[in-house]
Design an enzyme around this catalytic site. Structure first.
Site, PDB file in Angstrom:
ATOM      1  N   SER A 146       0.859  -1.203   0.000  1.00 46.87           N
ATOM      2  CA  SER A 146       0.000   0.000   0.000  1.00 46.87           C
ATOM      3  C   SER A 146       0.886   1.240   0.000  1.00 46.87           C
ATOM      4  CB  SER A 146      -0.854  -0.037   1.276  1.00 46.87           C
ATOM      5  OG  SER A 146      -1.401   1.223   1.579  1.00 46.87           O
ATOM      6  N   TYR A 159      -3.327  -0.427   9.926  1.00 50.53           N
ATOM      7  CA  TYR A 159      -3.156  -0.776   8.504  1.00 50.53           C
ATOM      8  C   TYR A 159      -1.741  -0.398   8.045  1.00 50.53           C
ATOM      9  CZ  TYR A 159      -4.488  -0.828   3.492  1.00 50.53           C
ATOM     10  OH  TYR A 159      -4.586  -1.078   2.142  1.00 50.53           O
TER      11      TYR A 159
HETATM   12  N1  LIG Z   1      -8.492  -0.178  -2.636  1.00 54.45           N
HETATM   13  C1  LIG Z   1      -7.339   0.458  -2.509  1.00 54.45           C
HETATM   14  O1  LIG Z   1      -7.232   1.659  -2.811  1.00 54.45           O
HETATM   15  C2  LIG Z   1      -6.125  -0.252  -2.019  1.00 54.45           C
HETATM   16  C3  LIG Z   1      -4.921   0.419  -2.070  1.00 54.45           C
HETATM   17  C4  LIG Z   1      -3.764  -0.213  -1.635  1.00 54.45           C
HETATM   18  C5  LIG Z   1      -3.810  -1.512  -1.193  1.00 54.45           C
HETATM   19  N2  LIG Z   1      -4.990  -2.161  -1.144  1.00 54.45           N
HETATM   20  C6  LIG Z   1      -4.942  -3.560  -0.707  1.00 54.45           C
HETATM   21  O2  LIG Z   1      -5.328  -4.400  -1.782  1.00 54.45           O
HETATM   22  C7  LIG Z   1      -5.971  -5.581  -1.290  1.00 54.45           C
HETATM   23  C8  LIG Z   1      -7.354  -5.698  -1.905  1.00 54.45           C
HETATM   24  O3  LIG Z   1      -8.053  -4.500  -1.641  1.00 54.45           O
HETATM   25  P1  LIG Z   1      -9.550  -4.216  -2.112  1.00 54.45           P
HETATM   26  O4  LIG Z   1      -9.718  -2.761  -2.086  1.00 54.45           O
HETATM   27  O5  LIG Z   1      -9.856  -4.987  -3.349  1.00 54.45           O
HETATM   28  O6  LIG Z   1     -10.304  -4.798  -0.843  1.00 54.45           O
HETATM   29  P2  LIG Z   1     -11.638  -5.606  -0.706  1.00 54.45           P
HETATM   30  O7  LIG Z   1     -12.132  -5.374   0.672  1.00 54.45           O
HETATM   31  O8  LIG Z   1     -12.541  -5.308  -1.849  1.00 54.45           O
HETATM   32  O9  LIG Z   1     -11.123  -7.117  -0.850  1.00 54.45           O
HETATM   33  C9  LIG Z   1     -10.428  -7.783   0.148  1.00 54.45           C
HETATM   34  C10 LIG Z   1     -10.890  -9.218   0.162  1.00 54.45           C
HETATM   35  O10 LIG Z   1     -10.187  -9.937   1.167  1.00 54.45           O
HETATM   36  C11 LIG Z   1     -11.092 -10.809   1.794  1.00 54.45           C
HETATM   37  N3  LIG Z   1     -10.637 -11.119   3.132  1.00 54.45           N
HETATM   38  C12 LIG Z   1     -10.517 -10.249   4.162  1.00 54.45           C
HETATM   39  N4  LIG Z   1     -10.088 -10.900   5.255  1.00 54.45           N
HETATM   40  C13 LIG Z   1      -9.925 -12.199   4.896  1.00 54.45           C
HETATM   41  C14 LIG Z   1      -9.512 -13.358   5.589  1.00 54.45           C
HETATM   42  N5  LIG Z   1      -9.172 -13.326   6.887  1.00 54.45           N
HETATM   43  N6  LIG Z   1      -9.440 -14.534   4.916  1.00 54.45           N
HETATM   44  C15 LIG Z   1      -9.808 -14.583   3.627  1.00 54.45           C
HETATM   45  N7  LIG Z   1     -10.210 -13.524   2.905  1.00 54.45           N
HETATM   46  C16 LIG Z   1     -10.282 -12.345   3.549  1.00 54.45           C
HETATM   47  C17 LIG Z   1     -12.412 -10.033   1.827  1.00 54.45           C
HETATM   48  O11 LIG Z   1     -13.518 -10.879   1.997  1.00 54.45           O
HETATM   49  C18 LIG Z   1     -12.387  -9.348   0.485  1.00 54.45           C
HETATM   50  O12 LIG Z   1     -12.979 -10.172  -0.478  1.00 54.45           O
HETATM   51  C19 LIG Z   1      -5.983  -5.412   0.237  1.00 54.45           C
HETATM   52  O13 LIG Z   1      -4.863  -6.071   0.779  1.00 54.45           O
HETATM   53  C20 LIG Z   1      -5.872  -3.909   0.426  1.00 54.45           C
HETATM   54  O14 LIG Z   1      -5.340  -3.573   1.662  1.00 54.45           O
HETATM   55  C21 LIG Z   1      -6.159  -1.567  -1.541  1.00 54.45           C
HETATM   56  O1  LIG Z   2      -6.121   5.824   3.391  1.00 55.10           O
HETATM   57  C1  LIG Z   2      -6.732   4.770   3.479  1.00 55.10           C
HETATM   58  O2  LIG Z   2      -7.874   4.679   3.825  1.00 55.10           O
HETATM   59  C2  LIG Z   2      -5.915   3.539   3.212  1.00 55.10           C
HETATM   60  O3  LIG Z   2      -4.642   3.951   3.038  1.00 55.10           O
HETATM   61  C3  LIG Z   2      -6.339   2.677   2.038  1.00 55.10           C
HETATM   62  O4  LIG Z   2      -7.713   2.650   1.953  1.00 55.10           O
HETATM   63  C4  LIG Z   2      -5.744   3.095   0.720  1.00 55.10           C
HETATM   64  O5  LIG Z   2      -6.656   2.938  -0.306  1.00 55.10           O
HETATM   65  C5  LIG Z   2      -4.571   2.364   0.203  1.00 55.10           C
HETATM   66  O6  LIG Z   2      -4.131   1.302   0.944  1.00 55.10           O
HETATM   67  C6  LIG Z   2      -3.471   3.294  -0.250  1.00 55.10           C
HETATM   68  O7  LIG Z   2      -2.464   2.606  -0.888  1.00 55.10           O
END
Ligand SMILES: NC(=O)c1ccc[n+]([C@@H]2O[C@H](COP(=O)([O-])OP(=O)(O)OC[C@H]3O[C@@H](n4cnc5c(N)ncnc54)[C@H](O)[C@@H]3O)[C@@H](O)[C@H]2O)c1
Ligand SMILES: O=C(O)[C@H](O)[C@@H](O)[C@H](O)[C@H](O)CO
Length: 262
Positions: A146, A159
Site C-alpha cells: 500500500s 493498517y
Molecule cells: N483499494 C485500494 O485503494 C487499495 C490500495 C492499496 C492496497 N490495497 C490492498 O489491496 C488488497 C485488496 O483490496 P480491495 O480494495 O480490493 O479490498 P476488498 O475489501 O474489496 O477485498 C479484500 C478481500 O479480502 C477478503 N478477506 C478479508 N479478510 C480475509 C480473511 N481473513 N481470509 C480470507 N479472505 C479475507 C475479503 O472478503 C475481500 O474479499 C488489500 O490487501 C488492500 O489492503 C487496496
Molecule cells: O487511506 C486509506 O484509507 C488507506 O490507506 C487505504 O484505503 C488506501 O486505499 C490504500 O491502501 C493506499 O495505498
C-alpha cells in the site's frame, strides 16, 4: 522463435480474497495471460459468485473457503488445491482489511485484527505455499502492500503498521527464498476505486478531492491498472527481480505536490 516472457499458460495462481476489487482484477489479468485461477474467501456465497464471474469471462477458475489467519485451514486448503487443481506456481497475498480509527480511540483487539489479516495472513499462506515451491524448484509470490507501506495517514495506524511490515516481510522472504528460485516481490497500489475506499471516495468528501489533487495522474486508480505489474511479477519476465515493491500509484510517492493556488 519468439518467446513470450509474460505467458502464464499451465501455471496455477492462488489469489487470496479475489472475490471482487483489486484481487479480482489482478486474477483476471493472470487468467488472461494463461493461468488457472484459484481464489478463496471466508464466505461461500461470495466465492461461488466470483467463480461464476471468472468462468463467464472464459477463465479457468476454482474457489476454496478458508480464512488466511487460520493456519490449520490454510494447510488443509493448500493440500486440497494442489491435489485437485495442481501445484501452486503463483501466490498473490491480496486479502486484506482496514479499520479507520484515531490511535487514541482504537481498541487493542481491533489493532490486532488488522495486523492478523494484513500481515500474519500473508506470512501463514506464504510459509505453507513456499514449502511446495521449494520442493518443486521455484515459484512467484506477490504481497499486496500500500501507500501506507511508506507513508502515514490519520486514522489508519494498524493498517500502516501491517502494510509497512508486509514490505519488510517481502524483503525477508526474498532473502530466504531467492536461492530456491522463488521470486518474492510486492505491489503497492495507490488509491483505487474499490469497496475498501468507497466510504472516502464520495463526491464532496474532502478526501476524495485531496486524492485527485494529490495524485499526479489526477484520478483514482482503476483495478485493471494493476494487471501489468501482476503479470510481470508472476512471469518469467521477472525471474531475477527479488524483494522489490512496485508502486502503481499514479505518481503519488514521487512528489510532495504543489499548493492549489500555484
Ligand atoms: N483499494 C485500494 O485503494 C487499495 C490500495 C492499496 C492496497 N490495497 C490492498 O489491496 C488488497 C485488496 O483490496 P480491495 O480494495 O480490493 O479490498 P476488498 O475489501 O474489496 O477485498 C479484500 C478481500 O479480502 C477478503 N478477506 C478479508 N479478510 C480475509 C480473511 N481473513 N481470509 C480470507 N479472505 C479475507 C475479503 O472478503 C475481500 O474479499 C488489500 O490487501 C488492500 O489492503 C487496496
Ligand atoms: O487511506 C486509506 O484509507 C488507506 O490507506 C487505504 O484505503 C488506501 O486505499 C490504500 O491502501 C493506499 O495505498
Amino acid at each position: 522463435m519468439s518467446i513470450n516472457l509474460f505467458d502464464l499458460t499451465g501455471k496455477v495462481a492462488l489469489v487470496t480474497g479475489a472475490v471482487h476489487g483489486l484481487g479480482m482484477a489482478m486474477a483476471k489479468g493472470l487468467g488472461n495471460a494463461g493461468a488457472t485461477i484459484v481464489v478463496n474467501n471466508y464466505s461461500k456465497d461470495a466465492l461461488d459468485e466470483a467463480v461464476a464471474e471468472y468462468k463467464a469471462c472464459g477463465l479457468n477458475a476454482y474457489g476454496y473457503v478458508f480464512d488466511v489467519t487460520d493456519e490449520k485451514a490454510v494447510i488443509t486448503a493448500i493440500e486440497k488445491i494442489e491435489k485437485e487443481v495442481g501445484p501452486i506456481d503463483i501466490l498473490v497475498n491480496n486479502a486484506g482489511i482496514i479499520k479507520r480509527t484515531p490511535i487514541v480511540d482504537m481498541e487493542v483487539e481491533d489493532f490486532k485484527t488488522v495486523i492478523d489479516v494484513d500481515l500474519v495472513g500473508p506470512f501463514i499462506v506464504s510459509k505453507n505455499v513456499a514449502k511446495g515451491m521449494i520442493n518443486r524448484g521455484g515459484g512467484k509470490i506477490i504481497n499486496i502492500c500500500s501507500m501506507m507501506s511508506e507513508l502515514g495517514r490519520d486514522t489508519v495506524s494498524a493498517y500502516a503498521a501491517a502494510k509497512g511490515g508486509l514490505k519488510m516481510l517481502t524483503k525477508s522472504m526474498a532473502t530466504e527464498w531467492a536461492k530456491f528460485n522463488i521470486q518474492t516481490n510486492g505491489i503497492g497500489p495507490g488509491y483505487f476505486a474499490t469497496s475498501q475506499t468507497a466510504p472516502i471516495r464520495v463526491d464532496g468528501h474532502p478526501f476524495n478531492e485531496f486524492i485527485i489533487k494529490r495524485t499526479p495522474a489526477a484520478r483514482w486508480g482503476a483495478p485493471e491498472d494493476l494487471q501489468g505489474a501482476a503479470i510481470f511479477l508472476s512471469s518469467k519476465a521477472s525471474d531475477f527481480v527479488n524483494g522489490h515493491i512496485v508502486y502503481v500509484d499514479g505518481g503519488i510517492l514521487a512528489t510532495i505536490g504543489k499548493p492549489s493556488n500555484e
